[in-house]
Design an enzyme around this catalytic site. Structure first.
Site, PDB file in Angstrom:
ATOM      1  CD  GLU A  51      -9.713  -1.400  26.170  1.00  0.00           C
ATOM      2  OE1 GLU A  51      -9.646  -2.252  27.085  1.00  0.00           O
ATOM      3  OE2 GLU A  51     -10.783  -0.944  25.726  1.00  0.00           O
ATOM      4  NE  ARG A  52      -5.872  -7.306  27.434  1.00  0.00           N
ATOM      5  CZ  ARG A  52      -7.122  -7.127  27.073  1.00  0.00           C
ATOM      6  NH1 ARG A  52      -7.663  -5.932  27.155  1.00  0.00           N
ATOM      7  NH2 ARG A  52      -7.847  -8.123  26.628  1.00  0.00           N
ATOM      8  CG  ASN A  54      -0.468 -10.884  23.535  1.00  0.00           C
ATOM      9  OD1 ASN A  54      -0.119 -10.913  22.349  1.00  0.00           O
ATOM     10  ND2 ASN A  54       0.252 -11.413  24.502  1.00  0.00           N
ATOM     11  CG  ASP A  77       5.318  -4.676   9.673  1.00  0.00           C
ATOM     12  OD1 ASP A  77       4.371  -4.797   8.866  1.00  0.00           O
ATOM     13  OD2 ASP A  77       6.356  -4.042   9.412  1.00  0.00           O
ATOM     14  CB  SER A 109       7.969   2.807  14.232  1.00  0.00           C
ATOM     15  OG  SER A 109       7.736   1.941  15.285  1.00  0.00           O
ATOM     16  N   GLY A 110       7.191   0.281  12.111  1.00  0.00           N
ATOM     17  CA  GLY A 110       7.590  -0.695  11.111  1.00  0.00           C
ATOM     18  C   GLY A 110       6.365  -1.056  10.291  1.00  0.00           C
ATOM     19  CG  ASP A 169      12.789  -4.376  14.741  1.00  0.00           C
ATOM     20  OD1 ASP A 169      12.104  -3.384  15.036  1.00  0.00           O
ATOM     21  OD2 ASP A 169      12.333  -5.372  14.166  1.00  0.00           O
ATOM     22  CD  GLU A 347       5.638  -7.693  18.446  1.00  0.00           C
ATOM     23  OE1 GLU A 347       5.425  -7.877  19.649  1.00  0.00           O
ATOM     24  OE2 GLU A 347       5.632  -6.567  17.921  1.00  0.00           O
TER      25      GLU A 347
END
Ligand code: ADP
Ligand code: MG
Length: 379
Positions: A51-52, A54, A77, A109-110, A169, A347
């Site tokens: 839902e968010r 983390n 990923d 998308s990755g 990215d 990330e």
């Protein structure tokens, strides 16, 4: 040979779905492909729809995961990165990784990890095939590296990028609706800008490399003992990031390569693919304990850069002289350009000096099928 803890007739999977990953089709993939196949395969499951940001990380850090046989991850990923970070935050992380292989289904998308696993299985990277592998595959090891910045520590299974690839990215987030095409579109605009990043890259070169094939045991189904030996002897440990590498380099000059230059990109990948369309090259396996570093320096012109980007899909970009490739056991990158960003497994992480070494006590596990027996896809 590793054994699964559960009887094949009583499989129980934790499924994690990111409904906003990629073009937002992960829930559709779950309903259309994965759920029906799990049911047909007699696999019970618990579903977490995130839902968010983390949410997946917090969930796997705190939940009792002992009854599950796999974590099926439908997303990209970035979602896998959350799951890995969340498990690493647990006191019993080594035990959890040992009993709970990850099974990524490409829904972001990755999708570099899903593509790399299916590439090693000799299969096409589709959601149905990935689900078959999640049900029928056997556990195999996947390298995990420790990534240290000035004030953070992360665990990575895929790739660290700096310069053009990181900018593509991270800065293409607003084009998420395009799926993986966002990387191509953003890549072309970055080629036009052709920004240079100055830095020092120190690599502890892998001595197990011959030609373009990384030698060593095959990644599939290695025994615990082999892995312990590999981790005990071959893996390299760097001094703390705050300490200079000068002594290490002086003591072992043949093992180190230190480059200080203007770079267009520094892109370090642990697996055969960093995304479905970015091939790291032949000989790269899921648990060889080696980083493949690909560099393009400032002297590379725009048309060559475009060729590199286009040829990445097939791996032929390695034939372009401006594309330098090194295999290393560990490395440190010290940016000398003040502004920039890193993408670690998709990330953003803290910018500044960073070093990466293979994790010496923990191996992740994924599920793989025998690459001599295609499941759904033609060879
Ligand atoms: P992609 O490959 O498209 O980036 P990912 O599945 O890797 O897709 O997810 C991208 C990010 O989405 C991850 O960093 C994750 O933290 C975040 N995320 C997960 N669930 C949600 C949600 N419900 N709302 C917003 N962001 C989310
Ligand atoms: Mg590798």
């Amino acid at each position: 040979m590793l054994t699964r803890l559960c009887s094949p007739l009583l499989l129980y999977s934790q499924v994690v779905v990111n409904p906003v990953g990629g073009t937002g089709i992960a829930l559709k993939i779950w309903k259309r492909d994965t759920e029906p196949l799990l049911i047909a395969g007699n696999v019970e499951y618990t579903l977490l729809t995130t839902e968010r940001v983390n949410h997946a990380k917090e969930y796997v850090t705190t939940e009792d995961l002992s009854s599950f046989c796999t974590i099926v991850i439908i997303g990209g990923d970035g979602l896998i990165f959350e799951v890995v970070s969340g498990i690493m935050a647990r006191d019993d992380h080594a035990q959890v990784f040992k009993n709970l292989p990850l099974a990524p289904i490409p829904g972001g998308s990755g999708n570099g990890l899903a593509k790399s696993i299916l590439h090693e299985c000799g299969e096409a990277c589709t959601t149905k095939v990935a689900t078959f592998v999640a049900i029928t595959g056997a556990p195999a090891y996947l390298d995990i590296s420790r990534v240290t910045t000035t004030s953070e520590s992360h665990f990575s299974f895929l790739a660290l990028s700096w310069g053009m690839i990181a900018d593509v990215d991270i800065n293409s987030e607003s084009l998420r609706w395009m799926g993986e095409a966002r990387f191509t579109v953003s890549g072309v605009s970055r080629i036009i800008t052709r920004k240079l990043y100055r830095g020092r890259l120190s690599m502890l070169l892998a001595d197990t490399v011959s030609g373009d094939t990384v030698t060593g045991e095959n990644s599939s189904e290695v025994s615990d003992t082999v892995t312990e030996q590999k981790q005990g002897t071959a893996l390299a440990k760097l001094p703390p990031l705050c300490e200079s590498l000068d002594t290490c380099v002086a003591e072992n000059p043949d093992s180190w390569l230190v480059l200080e230059d203007d770079f267009i990109m520094v892109w370090v990948v642990q697996t055969s693919h960093a995304s479905t369309t970015m091939y790291t090259g032949p000989g790269v396996t899921l648990n060889d304990g080696i980083f493949t570093l690909t560099l393009v320096r400032g002297k590379c012109n725009r048309s060559t850069l475009l060729k590199i980007l286009v040829d990445m899909e097939t791996g032929t970009h390695f034939q372009i002289p401006e594309m330098e490739v090194y295999r290393a056991k560990a490395f440190r990158l010290e940016p000398l350009t003040e502004d920039g960003l890193y993408s670690l497994d998709g990330e953003v992480i803290e910018y500044g000096p960073v070093q990466c070494e293979m994790h010496s006590t923990t191996s992740l596990q994924i599920l793989k099928t025998d690459n001599n027996q295609a499941l759904l896809s033609p060879k």
